[in-house]
Design a protein around this motif. Structure first.
Motif, mmCIF file in Angstrom:
data_model
loop_
_atom_site.group_PDB
_atom_site.id
_atom_site.type_symbol
_atom_site.label_atom_id
_atom_site.label_comp_id
_atom_site.label_asym_id
_atom_site.label_seq_id
_atom_site.Cartn_x
_atom_site.Cartn_y
_atom_site.Cartn_z
ATOM 1 N N ILE A 9 -8.700 -15.492 15.156
ATOM 2 C CA ILE A 9 -8.251 -16.734 15.480
ATOM 3 C C ILE A 9 -7.938 -16.953 16.883
ATOM 4 O O ILE A 9 -8.332 -17.924 17.826
ATOM 5 N N ALA A 67 -0.844 -22.678 20.889
ATOM 6 C CA ALA A 67 -1.536 -22.171 19.724
ATOM 7 C C ALA A 67 -1.967 -20.541 19.856
ATOM 8 O O ALA A 67 -1.842 -19.986 18.858
ATOM 9 N N MET A 109 -4.976 -23.850 12.639
ATOM 10 C CA MET A 109 -4.892 -22.594 12.678
ATOM 11 C C MET A 109 -5.351 -22.022 11.357
ATOM 12 O O MET A 109 -5.365 -20.935 11.336
ATOM 13 N N LEU A 167 0.823 -14.058 15.053
ATOM 14 C CA LEU A 167 0.328 -13.717 13.679
ATOM 15 C C LEU A 167 -0.580 -12.314 13.574
ATOM 16 O O LEU A 167 -0.270 -11.803 12.658
ATOM 17 N N PHE A 220 -1.135 -23.984 10.174
ATOM 18 C CA PHE A 220 -0.604 -22.559 10.090
ATOM 19 C C PHE A 220 -0.117 -22.377 8.745
ATOM 20 O O PHE A 220 -0.593 -21.230 8.111
ATOM 21 N N TRP A 230 -3.269 -30.184 27.454
ATOM 22 C CA TRP A 230 -4.069 -29.433 26.484
ATOM 23 C C TRP A 230 -3.852 -28.082 26.765
ATOM 24 O O TRP A 230 -3.927 -27.068 25.701
ATOM 25 N N ILE A 254 -5.650 -28.709 16.393
ATOM 26 C CA ILE A 254 -5.378 -27.241 16.437
ATOM 27 C C ILE A 254 -5.363 -26.816 15.111
ATOM 28 O O ILE A 254 -4.091 -26.730 14.497
ATOM 29 N N LEU A 284 -0.816 -28.197 14.280
ATOM 30 C CA LEU A 284 -0.695 -26.853 14.530
ATOM 31 C C LEU A 284 0.226 -26.324 13.385
ATOM 32 O O LEU A 284 -0.065 -24.965 12.576
ATOM 33 N N VAL A 288 1.151 -18.720 19.102
ATOM 34 C CA VAL A 288 1.437 -18.386 17.603
ATOM 35 C C VAL A 288 0.349 -17.231 16.848
ATOM 36 O O VAL A 288 0.530 -16.680 15.992
ATOM 37 N N GLY A 289 -0.948 -17.718 17.320
ATOM 38 C CA GLY A 289 -2.013 -16.647 16.957
ATOM 39 C C GLY A 289 -1.582 -15.420 16.979
ATOM 40 O O GLY A 289 -1.798 -14.523 16.355
#
Lengths: 428, 294
Positions: free
Chosen positions: B225, A20, B37, A27, B102, A13, B35, B98, A23-24
């Protein structure tokens, strides 16, 4: 736990969550990357030779427009492209430049400095344009500078920036620091403000600007009671505004960029600070941004620019009317748009004075070329390739427009390295 | 002293914003392992809902109150749509969710840009939320008090739903052991859909609330996020309690760091603390005991 058991679910996890988050974060960073970023280094590099492939025999002459039409900067740069298109159209209708019609080659810089450099190279080498107009972020300009110097071509750059730069291959038609930041401080001083709080986004333009403001303040008996930077894209200003409020500041100089302004001004109003008691002077909020911040949140606050849609002059009335006729009544005009529009006319003026499209001839002829621009008369300084501009302090009104409340006594000579100010010694 | 209390409140307020942003994720990521996004974009949808509603309801106060339930439904329906069309095909493949979500997030951002334009838009704040309440010499902005209250209401409502209603029981059963729940007659498909609806709906509510604080534009979601995921991860997967504690702890820490250093440095320090914390306690603050997650 031993090293060779299969990963626990918790560990899996965690890996998932971290990816996650990664990636965020990427972004978020890409979303913020569009604002003006640059280093303060710069200087005058000698123009090296380069063979020009500009075609001057035909009825047309090619010029390049290079703006971000995609990516985060597209919001701002599209408006610049629109006003450039308008200027090209007007010039063509009036007979062109030296009797040649302008043939525009448009390119998209895609909000990426590297793309700006590539497209500039393409415009110069394969499209053979006589000059390029565009760029917005300092990082895009810094990326294009070596291209224009090595190819010995010309770039007209329309946006206010942090100064400390002068290239023979770039004409800077936006404000340099002594035409925007210093007038902003002059105005606060004139209003009897003595305690100024600085708030800005955390990158080079605000930090350079604030270095200058600090030096100015020291020389002018103004106390800087706080200096805070928020990461680009920062949206929670509770703490910064708390610090601001408890600092006892009687004015704020704001170099925040983009979305952060919205959160900042909402918070500012929330804690009960008012434009009357503690005015904020902003240098990156133009007419288009006011609506998004919410007029209610920002009415009465100040901005420092060289142009507003409301500047009263016949030339400006014509410009505003022509722009609205072409793009719609709801589109306001703003400083960078006006500077871009003006840049095309200045190039025309230089070409006509030189009676040549050649870069060397234009550089030679540039000094003293002037144009009756919407902002007032502007004149090219041949030494540093900036232009003399009138500075305005404007107040944001309930109708969402900005009205001048102060203007400089005529155009201010550009001084990108602040050589004319004793207190600025050692800054660059 | 004033400054201390003001900062304490700033921290609580930031915590409540984080909590609102993360609460829906605590359901969809924490409980269902998806997940998502696009969660931030559901918040954006909520914010634009508030913007659109003020065209029809001119009174800013009424329009805000109407926007909260409508934002919930709009966010919820978007989430439901996403669940039915895409996510239902990839439960137990979290990494795929994910990537897919996304992509959906990018699509939604562009959609917002095409519909509402790239520049930010403005939602007027109601008159009764302007200004501040004076408590012990401090100014507590009413908008922030409102958001704090809203966060508390959302947490209470959600925990009541989970604890007391049949839906809540089904969700908890599905989370703890999907197969066993299925054999006991729980329709896990229906439960998944409803859970997603509720989780995404809360994102919509969060979006409406955020119109009081920040910018309303296509990238609103990306601003929150990362923080939302951080809250859920630090809080521990699968527990609302964890998300609540994590959100307020992170908010207070951020406010403290920011007050004593700078906003940029505070962000870095916060990440350092989180990384260090996850080394010591990878399962987060509060971890659900279950045999079925593996």
């Amino acid at each position: 736990m031993t090293a060779h058991t299969s990963p626990t679910w918790a560990a899996r996890w965690r890996a998932l969550a971290l990816s996650a988050t990664a990636v965020g974060t990427a972004l978020a960073l890409s979303a913020c990357g569009g604002a003006r970023t640059a280093d303060a280094a710069g200087g005058t590099a000698a123009a090296s030779g380069g063979t020009s492939c500009v075609e001057t025999d035909g009825d047309t002459i090619k010029i390049g427009f290079l703006n971000s039409l995609s990516g985060t900067m597209a919001i701002s740069e599209q408006t610049v492209r629109d006003s450039l298109d308008l200027a090209a159209e007007e010039i063509n209708e009036a007979g062109g430049v030296l009797g040649k019609q302008l043939e525009v080659v448009g390119e998209d810089g895609a909000s990426e400095p590297t793309v700006f450099a590539e497209k500039a190279e393409k415009l110069i080498s394969s499209d053979c344009v006589a000059a390029v107009f565009g760029g917005w972020t300092s990082s895009s300009r810094k990326a294009m500078l070596p291209v224009f110097e090595s190819k010995n071509s010309l770039l007209f750059y329309p946006v206010q920036y942090e100064g400390l730069e002068a290239s023979p291959n770039i004409f800077y038609t936006g404000a340099t620091t002594n035409q925007q930041i210093i007038p902003g401080m002059d105005y606060l001083k004139e209003q009897g403000k003595t305690k100024v709080f600085l708030v800005g986004s955390d990158y080079v333009f605000p930090r350079t600007a604030n270095k200058i403001i600090n030096a100015y303040a020291e020389a002018n008996g103004i106390e800087i009671v706080g200096e805070e930077y928020a990461p680009l894209g920062h949206t929670d200003f509770a703490t910064i505004v708390n610090k601001l409020k408890s600092s006892g500041a009687d004015a704020v100089f704001n170099t925040l960029n983009g979305d952060s302004n919205v959160a900042f001004f909402k918070e500012y109003k929330n804690v009960g600070l008012t434009a009357d008691a503690v005015p904020v002077v902003s240098v990156s909020i133009a007419e288009e941004e006011v609506g998004g911040i919410g007029v209610d949140n920002i009415v009465g606050q100040l901005t420092a620019w060289n142009y507003y849609q409301t500047v009263e002059s016949p030339t400006n009335e014509e410009f505003v009317a022509a722009f609205k006729a072409k793009y719609g009544d709801d589109r306001p005009t703003s400083d960078p748009m006006e500077a871009a529009y003006t840049s095309l006319y200045l190039w025309k003026g230089m070409v006509e004075k030189a009676e040549s499209f050649a870069v060397a001839d234009i550089q030679e002829a540039a000094d003293g070329v002037s144009f009756d621009a919407p902002e007032g008369t502007v004149t090219v300084n041949g030494d540093n390739h900036h232009i003399a501009k009138t500075a305005y302090i404007g107040k944001i009104d309930a109708d969402g427009l900005i009205y001048p409340v102060w203007e400089s006594d005529g155009p201010i000579e550009p001084d990108p390295f602040l050589e004319g100010y004793d207190w600025a010694e050692g800054l660059s | 002293m004033d400054a201390l209390f003001s900062q304490l409140f700033a921290g609580l307020s930031l915590g409540s914003v984080l909590l609102l942003a993360a609460l829906g994720l605590a359901l969809t990521f924490g409980q269902m392992g998806v997940i998502n996004m696009a969660h931030g974009e559901f918040m954006m949808a909520g914010a634009y809902t508030a913007f659109v509603l003020q065209w029809f309801v001119p009174d800013a106060g009424v329009s805000l109150l109407v926007a909260l339930p409508v934002g919930f439904v709009v966010g919820g329906l978007l989430g439901l749509l996403l669940e039915v069309t895409l996510i239902s095909r990839m439960y137990r493949r979290p990494l795929d969710t994910l990537l897919v979500t996304f992509g959906v997030a990018l699509v939604l951002q562009q959609l917002a840009r095409d519909v509402f334009g790239a520049p930010n838009v403005d939602v007027r704040a109601p008159a009764w939320l302007s200004g501040a309440v004076q408590v012990l010499g401090m100014n507590l902005p009413k908008t922030r008090l409102f958001i704090l209250a809203l966060a508390i209401v959302c947490v209470l409502a959600l925990s009541l739903v989970l604890k007391l209603t049949p839906l809540g029981r089904r969700i908890r059963a599905t989370v703890q052991n999907r197969d066993l729940a299925e054999t006991s007659g729980v329709s896990t498909r229906a439960t998944d859909r409803l859970t997603f609806f509720v989780g995404s709906g809360i994102a919509g509510v969060a979006g409406v609330a955020l119109t009081l604080l920040g910018s309303i534009g296509p990238t609103l979601g990306t601003n929150y996020i990362v923080d939302a995921f951080l809250v859920v991860v630090v809080g521990g997967i699968g527990q609302l309690k964890g998300a609540v504690i994590a959100a307020f702890s992170l908010g207070l820490l951020q406010a403290t760091f920011e007050y004593s250093t700078t906003a940029s440095l505070a962000k870095v320090l916060l990440f350092v603390v989180i990384v260090a914390f996850l080394q010591v306690r990878p399962q987060g603050l509060v971890a659900v005991r279950t045999r079925s997650l593996a």
